[in-house]
Design a protein around this motif. Sequence first.
Motif, PDB file in Angstrom:
ATOM      1  N   THR A   4      34.902  34.233  38.349  1.00  0.00           N
ATOM      2  CA  THR A   4      34.490  35.592  38.045  1.00  0.00           C
ATOM      3  C   THR A   4      34.317  36.389  39.320  1.00  0.00           C
ATOM      4  OG1 THR A   4      33.343  34.845  36.074  1.00  0.00           O
ATOM      5  CG2 THR A   4      32.722  36.995  36.935  1.00  0.00           C
ATOM      6  N   GLY A  48      30.852  45.741  36.917  1.00  0.00           N
ATOM      7  CA  GLY A  48      31.351  44.772  35.953  1.00  0.00           C
ATOM      8  C   GLY A  48      31.788  43.480  36.585  1.00  0.00           C
ATOM      9  N   VAL A  49      32.617  42.769  35.883  1.00  0.00           N
ATOM     10  CA  VAL A  49      33.137  41.481  36.317  1.00  0.00           C
ATOM     11  C   VAL A  49      34.654  41.530  36.237  1.00  0.00           C
ATOM     12  CG1 VAL A  49      31.105  40.195  35.572  1.00  0.00           C
ATOM     13  CG2 VAL A  49      33.003  40.541  33.974  1.00  0.00           C
ATOM     14  N   THR A  51      38.430  38.922  35.902  1.00  0.00           N
ATOM     15  CA  THR A  51      39.100  37.635  35.742  1.00  0.00           C
ATOM     16  C   THR A  51      40.534  37.755  36.244  1.00  0.00           C
ATOM     17  OG1 THR A  51      39.912  38.150  33.514  1.00  0.00           O
ATOM     18  CG2 THR A  51      37.758  37.052  33.691  1.00  0.00           C
ATOM     19  N   ASP A 104      34.775  36.369  26.292  1.00  0.00           N
ATOM     20  CA  ASP A 104      34.640  36.983  27.611  1.00  0.00           C
ATOM     21  C   ASP A 104      34.060  38.386  27.497  1.00  0.00           C
ATOM     22  OD1 ASP A 104      35.680  34.752  28.800  1.00  0.00           O
ATOM     23  OD2 ASP A 104      37.637  35.610  29.240  1.00  0.00           O
ATOM     24  N   SER A 108      30.417  39.563  28.882  1.00  0.00           N
ATOM     25  CA  SER A 108      30.360  40.632  29.884  1.00  0.00           C
ATOM     26  C   SER A 108      29.446  41.756  29.406  1.00  0.00           C
ATOM     27  CB  SER A 108      31.765  41.170  30.168  1.00  0.00           C
ATOM     28  OG  SER A 108      32.600  40.141  30.661  1.00  0.00           O
ATOM     29  N   CYS A 113      27.548  44.852  31.635  1.00  0.00           N
ATOM     30  CA  CYS A 113      28.726  45.408  32.303  1.00  0.00           C
ATOM     31  C   CYS A 113      29.280  46.601  31.525  1.00  0.00           C
ATOM     32  CB  CYS A 113      29.821  44.347  32.412  1.00  0.00           C
ATOM     33  SG  CYS A 113      29.355  42.924  33.417  1.00  0.00           S
ATOM     34  N   PHE A 116      35.480  46.298  33.567  1.00  0.00           N
ATOM     35  CA  PHE A 116      36.108  44.970  33.555  1.00  0.00           C
ATOM     36  C   PHE A 116      37.420  45.069  34.318  1.00  0.00           C
ATOM     37  CE2 PHE A 116      38.107  41.121  32.087  1.00  0.00           C
ATOM     38  CZ  PHE A 116      37.061  40.271  31.731  1.00  0.00           C
ATOM     39  N   LEU A 147      37.652  44.966  25.003  1.00  0.00           N
ATOM     40  CA  LEU A 147      36.823  45.458  26.103  1.00  0.00           C
ATOM     41  C   LEU A 147      36.489  46.932  25.927  1.00  0.00           C
ATOM     42  CD1 LEU A 147      38.828  43.633  28.895  1.00  0.00           C
ATOM     43  CD2 LEU A 147      36.495  43.084  28.226  1.00  0.00           C
TER      44      LEU A 147
END
Length: 380
Positions: A4, A48-49, A51, A104, A108, A113, A116, A147
């Motif tokens: 992450t 946010g995060v 991937t 996911d 998140s 978050c 993304f 998302l």
Amino acid sequence: MNGTEAYGALGAQTTVNGTRINYNPGRSSSVDIPVQRNAAGEEVFVKGVGTHMWQSSGDEASNWTHILKSWHPLNFARFFMARMLGGFTVLERCPNSWDRYEEDAELSAGLGCNGFRTNLEWSRIEPVQGRIDMAAVQRYRAIFNSLVQRGMTLNITLHHFTQPQWFDELGGWTKAENIQLFVNFAVKAVELFGDQVQIWATFNEPTSSSTMGFIFGAYPPGRMLGFTTAGIALLNMLRAHTAAYNAIKALPGGERHKIGLTHMIIPFTAWPDLGPFTAHNRFAAHWLTFWWGYDLMDEYLLKGRFKWCVPGLSDSCVFEAQDHIPPLDWFGVNYYSRPVVSPFLTPGRRPWQVLSDLGYPIDPDGMYKVQVLWYGGPLP
């Protein structure tokens, strides 16, 4: 980077995408990035995060899968020993974001978050040259929708280290004529997902791809000591950014898409300094810093000047190029550390430094200096 990635105000992995950004503090120009607003109409900073789809899910058509399965001397030995010792690769076991994307998204959102970051895997979209996999397109649309429905701003990278194996077999980034293949993919991506995504990164850390792929052999195509080739590949990637930017902006409605790239700013240092006894690790730190583009990217992005040098030659700069200044709507900084090169030419640290889980010295002072270098001072 595996796992992450956090991004926000110049953190360990940063893409600045939720505020008004002065890309070059020495100029008066700035760009507006789409921002979120709360019920009161106030701007909300996007945090946010992130991937990476191949790192979390694998992909049969990727050049990374190809080298993982190959008998490439460096990679085969490394992954063979890992398996012998009970380890595994992403091909055997992974978080599987491709199928577990709803989890996911929910995790998140649970972390608070509102942004993304992920990548659009070229090899999934175009596994065979000229053929778009519509099943993969529909899956990506479902991922993005999950998302967006949770109120997240998307930041999508078009090239995050991986590319189709067929692209590598055509010479990849070592051939300028292949730039158009990436541009075609970038345009198709916006046509397919432009209603869901408005913030795009053409490339993530292009200097990592060139250095690790052509000098150290740890990334595809797995070449080692290709000092000049690494420079050619990097310049072609940077020119591909400009070509893709212009092609996207030329599309109907293209002006609403905000296009940038992310760069890993990673200055290497040598320690301890014992004068002539540690000249070798100072030499190594200097070239590692150069290959990862600490000054080179600054020169190219602000002036269009590209000057590539290699060690060991009396006239070490083997070629130069002068391009137009690359267009950028935003600029992303990936900061990990200021790595230390020990006298044994191995990763080191100063006695007072703590190592992160990735083995980097934790160096907040270095993060401050990166802010000063690229933004003229710490962000508010």
